[in-house]
Enzyme design. Sequence first.
Site, short mmCIF file in Angstrom:
data_model
loop_
_atom_site.label_atom_id
_atom_site.label_comp_id
_atom_site.label_asym_id
_atom_site.label_seq_id
_atom_site.Cartn_x
_atom_site.Cartn_y
_atom_site.Cartn_z
N CYS A 109 44.08 38.60 45.39
CA CYS A 109 42.95 38.63 46.60
C CYS A 109 41.63 38.53 45.76
CB CYS A 109 43.04 40.35 47.13
SG CYS A 109 41.93 40.55 48.37
N CYS A 112 38.57 40.81 47.75
CA CYS A 112 38.53 42.16 47.56
C CYS A 112 39.63 42.78 46.51
CB CYS A 112 38.51 43.17 49.00
SG CYS A 112 39.61 42.77 50.02
N SER A 113 40.84 43.39 47.16
CA SER A 113 41.84 44.05 46.43
C SER A 113 43.05 44.35 47.07
CB SER A 113 41.13 45.47 45.83
OG SER A 113 40.99 46.16 47.03
N CYS A 114 43.25 43.49 48.13
CA CYS A 114 44.51 43.51 49.01
C CYS A 114 45.66 43.38 48.03
CB CYS A 114 44.43 42.44 50.11
SG CYS A 114 42.94 42.57 51.27
#
Lengths: 209, 219
Positions: A109, A112-114
Site C-alpha cells: 500500500c 498508507c498501510s492497507c
Amino acid sequence: MSDHQHEHDYDHSELSETELRVRALESILTEKGYVDPAALDVLIETYEKKVGPRNGARVVARAWSNPQFKAWLMRDANAAIASVGYAGRQGEHMTVVENTPERHNMVVCTLCSCYPWPVLGLPPVWYKSAPYRSRAVVDPRGVLRDFGVALPAQTEIRVWDSTSEVRYLVLPMRPAGTEGWSEEQLAELVTRDSMIGTGLPKKSDEIAR
Amino acid sequence: MNGVHDMGGMHGFGPVVPEQDEPPFHAAWERRAFALTLAMAMPGGWNLDMSRSARESLPPAEYLASSYYEIWIAALEKLMLERGLITPDEVAAGRVLHPAKKGARTLSPDDVANVLYRGAPTGREPSAPARFRIGDRVRTRNMHPATHTRLPRYVRGHVGEIELTHGCHVFADAHAAGRGEEPQWLYTVRFEGRELWGAGSDPRVSVSVDAWESYLEPA
C-alpha cells in the site's frame, strides 16, 4: 558510539513525550464519555491475541489441501475465508492472488498501510515504512533481496498496490515434499511474509513433523 | 493531494528492514493509540477516508519524522479538534476544561466484536453500467487534486489494462471530503513496469492499482 548513544537518548525522550500525550488524551476522552477504556482493552486484546497471520495460514493450508476450496477462494474470497471463520474490518473486500512457477505476486500500500487484517492481523512496521512503500512498486526484485528471496530472472513479478478497500492475500505455492500432510501440518509452513509476497513458505524439512 | 505519503517510486529511504518475531505493538502507548483511534470513529462520526486524509495532510516534515502511531495520534487530535470534541486548550493542559459535545455515541466493550465483524463494506449497487471491461486499455487522468485522492502520482497519465472489476464502491475522494458516497465502478488496472518507469525497468515486472472510474479514460 556517541552518535548511537545520542540517537538512543533522543528516541527515549520522544517516546516519553508521546506516552504522556496519549495518556492525557485517553483520560480526557474517557472523562468526556467518548470512550470506554474497557472497549479499548477489548480492541487491543483482539489484535494482540486473536487476529493474526495464523488465520491466513489456515486459509492457505485449506486451499493447498482442497481443490474445491481453492477454486471457491479464487472466485469468491470473502465467502471462502468466512467459511474458515474470518471476516470483518479491513477485510471487507478480499481478493486472493495465486503464485505459480511463472508468476510471483507481492502486495503493498504505497499511500498508507492497507492490509488484510482478518487474515494477517495488523501490519508489521516494515510494511508501513517508507522504504517498502517507495520501492515495492519500482524495484520489487530489490525488495525481495532485502528479505533474502531470490527468484529466477524469468519469473514475472506482479505488484498489487492496495489503493481501494479491496485487500489482497497472496496464495503461495505449496512446498514440494508435502504430499499427504494434514491441513494443520501445512499451515505450519505458511509464513506471514509468504502471504504478502515478500517471502516464501518454509520448506518441508524446516519444521518438525 | 501530492503529499509525502504518496511514496511509490521515491528514492533514498534505504533498504527494507524486517524485524524477526515482531510483536503487534512496540510500546504500551501504541496499544492505546491504536485502540483510541478505532474507538473514536463512533463518537467522532468520521469515516476511514477522512482519517486517511487527516494523516496525509500533516506537515510533510512531521509526517516523515513521525512513527506510524504518532501519525495516527496527531491525525486523531486533528479530527477531534475540527469537530469540537476537544479544544486546543484541553490538548495543551492535558485535562478536561469544557463540557463534552452532546449526543456522541460511545463504543461499549460488548459492541467491539460486532463492530469489527461488520467492518465497513464499501460495495454499492450500481446506478449505471460499467464504462470499461476486463482487457480494455485505459489511461489514468493527469490530475492533481489538492484534496484526498487514491490515485498515486506514479501511475497518473499512464496507459494500463483493466484486469479486474470490483463492482461499484464508495468513492474515496468524495467520502474524505464529506461529499457523501458518490459510488463509482472500481477496477484493478495493470501497468507494465516499463510504462511506469521507462526502458530501464525490469521487463518482467508489472504493477496494478485499484482505480475508480473517474480516474480513467479510454486509451
